[in-house]
Design an enzyme around this catalytic site. Structure first.
Site, PDB file in Angstrom:
ATOM      1  CG  ASP A  35      -2.050   0.981   1.120  1.00  0.00           C
ATOM      2  OD1 ASP A  35      -3.218   0.541   1.036  1.00  0.00           O
ATOM      3  OD2 ASP A  35      -1.786   2.211   1.108  1.00  0.00           O
ATOM      4  CB  ILE A  36       0.804   4.266  -2.147  1.00  0.00           C
ATOM      5  CG1 ILE A  36       1.903   5.176  -2.669  1.00  0.00           C
ATOM      6  CG2 ILE A  36      -0.468   5.036  -1.839  1.00  0.00           C
ATOM      7  CD1 ILE A  36       1.621   5.712  -4.066  1.00  0.00           C
ATOM      8  CD  GLN A 103     -14.593  -0.990  -2.905  1.00  0.00           C
ATOM      9  OE1 GLN A 103     -15.778  -1.243  -2.687  1.00  0.00           O
ATOM     10  NE2 GLN A 103     -13.888  -1.641  -3.804  1.00  0.00           N
ATOM     11  CG  HIS A 109      -8.505  -3.033  -2.472  1.00  0.00           C
ATOM     12  ND1 HIS A 109      -9.449  -2.359  -3.230  1.00  0.00           N
ATOM     13  CD2 HIS A 109      -8.398  -2.342  -1.309  1.00  0.00           C
ATOM     14  CE1 HIS A 109      -9.881  -1.306  -2.554  1.00  0.00           C
ATOM     15  NE2 HIS A 109      -9.269  -1.278  -1.382  1.00  0.00           N
ATOM     16  CG  LEU A 110      -8.017  -9.449   1.838  1.00  0.00           C
ATOM     17  CD1 LEU A 110      -9.440  -9.252   2.351  1.00  0.00           C
ATOM     18  CD2 LEU A 110      -7.672 -10.939   1.782  1.00  0.00           C
ATOM     19  CG  HIS A 111      -6.751  -2.933   2.983  1.00  0.00           C
ATOM     20  ND1 HIS A 111      -6.036  -1.761   2.876  1.00  0.00           N
ATOM     21  CD2 HIS A 111      -7.942  -2.701   2.365  1.00  0.00           C
ATOM     22  CE1 HIS A 111      -6.755  -0.859   2.235  1.00  0.00           C
ATOM     23  NE2 HIS A 111      -7.919  -1.399   1.913  1.00  0.00           N
TER      24      HIS A 111
HETATM   25  P1  AMP Z   1      -9.841   1.367   0.216  1.00  0.00           P
HETATM   26  O1  AMP Z   1     -10.268   2.530   1.049  1.00  0.00           O
HETATM   27  O2  AMP Z   1     -10.104   0.054   0.886  1.00  0.00           O
HETATM   28  O3  AMP Z   1     -10.405   1.443  -1.186  1.00  0.00           O
HETATM   29  O4  AMP Z   1      -8.266   1.460   0.137  1.00  0.00           O
HETATM   30  C1  AMP Z   1      -7.553   1.865  -0.989  1.00  0.00           C
HETATM   31  C2  AMP Z   1      -6.091   1.769  -0.636  1.00  0.00           C
HETATM   32  O5  AMP Z   1      -5.325   1.923  -1.811  1.00  0.00           O
HETATM   33  C3  AMP Z   1      -5.588   2.850   0.361  1.00  0.00           C
HETATM   34  O6  AMP Z   1      -5.060   2.196   1.506  1.00  0.00           O
HETATM   35  C4  AMP Z   1      -4.523   3.596  -0.440  1.00  0.00           C
HETATM   36  O7  AMP Z   1      -3.437   4.002   0.355  1.00  0.00           O
HETATM   37  C5  AMP Z   1      -4.130   2.569  -1.493  1.00  0.00           C
HETATM   38  N1  AMP Z   1      -3.590   3.108  -2.720  1.00  0.00           N
HETATM   39  C6  AMP Z   1      -4.086   4.095  -3.489  1.00  0.00           C
HETATM   40  N2  AMP Z   1      -3.341   4.283  -4.562  1.00  0.00           N
HETATM   41  C7  AMP Z   1      -2.329   3.380  -4.496  1.00  0.00           C
HETATM   42  C8  AMP Z   1      -1.204   3.084  -5.326  1.00  0.00           C
HETATM   43  N3  AMP Z   1      -0.974   3.743  -6.458  1.00  0.00           N
HETATM   44  N4  AMP Z   1      -0.372   2.089  -4.948  1.00  0.00           N
HETATM   45  C9  AMP Z   1      -0.598   1.420  -3.799  1.00  0.00           C
HETATM   46  N5  AMP Z   1      -1.647   1.653  -2.977  1.00  0.00           N
HETATM   47  C10 AMP Z   1      -2.496   2.627  -3.317  1.00  0.00           C
END
Ligand code: AMP
Length: 126
Positions: A35-36, A103, A109-111
């Site tokens: 995750d970024i 979301q 996506h699974l964190h």
């Molecule tokens: P969600 O709120 O579950 O949709 O989480 C989206 C996640 O994507 C967040 O934790 C962001 O930090 C992550 N994210 C967004 N853009 C990127 C990227 N380019 N590379 C890696 N993670 C990202």
């Protein structure tokens, strides 16, 4: 139920190679990357390569091969990052879904979050 997938979402762009990612694990149907904006020392996102909006969409419409591949990838990521229960202290797996689930990116996506104690799962509403 029909699900509408937006091919311009940021994870679709990662899958097309249009923007970079820090890959942790990749298999035929699944990609996992850091995750970024990590919320903990380990914070990996596991995504199917197919166009699924959410976990319920994925579980309804993905093929058996995709679901198997994704599920096995969870174990691979937990081993690679060391949060698996064999050698580590565990983790939290979260699939934020839709508006109530907050979301942000509309590609399932699974964190996988770990490396520290995660606290209680969800706070009660007031
Ligand atoms: P969600 O709120 O579950 O949709 O989480 C989206 C996640 O994507 C967040 O934790 C962001 O930090 C992550 N994210 C967004 N853009 C990127 C990227 N380019 N590379 C890696 N993670 C990202």
């Amino acid at each position: 139920m029909s699900y509408t997938y937006d091919p311009e979402n940021i994870f679709a762009k990662i899958l097309r190679g249009e923007i970079p990612n820090a890959t942790v694990f990749e298999s035929e149907h699944t990609l996992a990357f850091n995750d970024i904006a990590p919320a903990a020392p380990t914070h990996v996102l596991i995504i199917p390569k197919g166009p699924y909006v959410s976990y319920d969409h994925f579980s309804a419409e993905a093929s058996d091969a995709e679901i198997l591949d994704f599920t096995r990838a969870i174990n691979e990521v937990c081993k690679i990052t060391g949060v698996n229960m064999d050698v580590g202290n565990g983790f939290r797996a979260i699939a934020n879904t839709g508006r109530d689930g907050v979301q942000d990116v509309p590609h399932f996506h699974l964190h996988i979050i770990g490396g520290r104690h995660m606290g209680r799962m969800v706070q009660k509403a007031d």
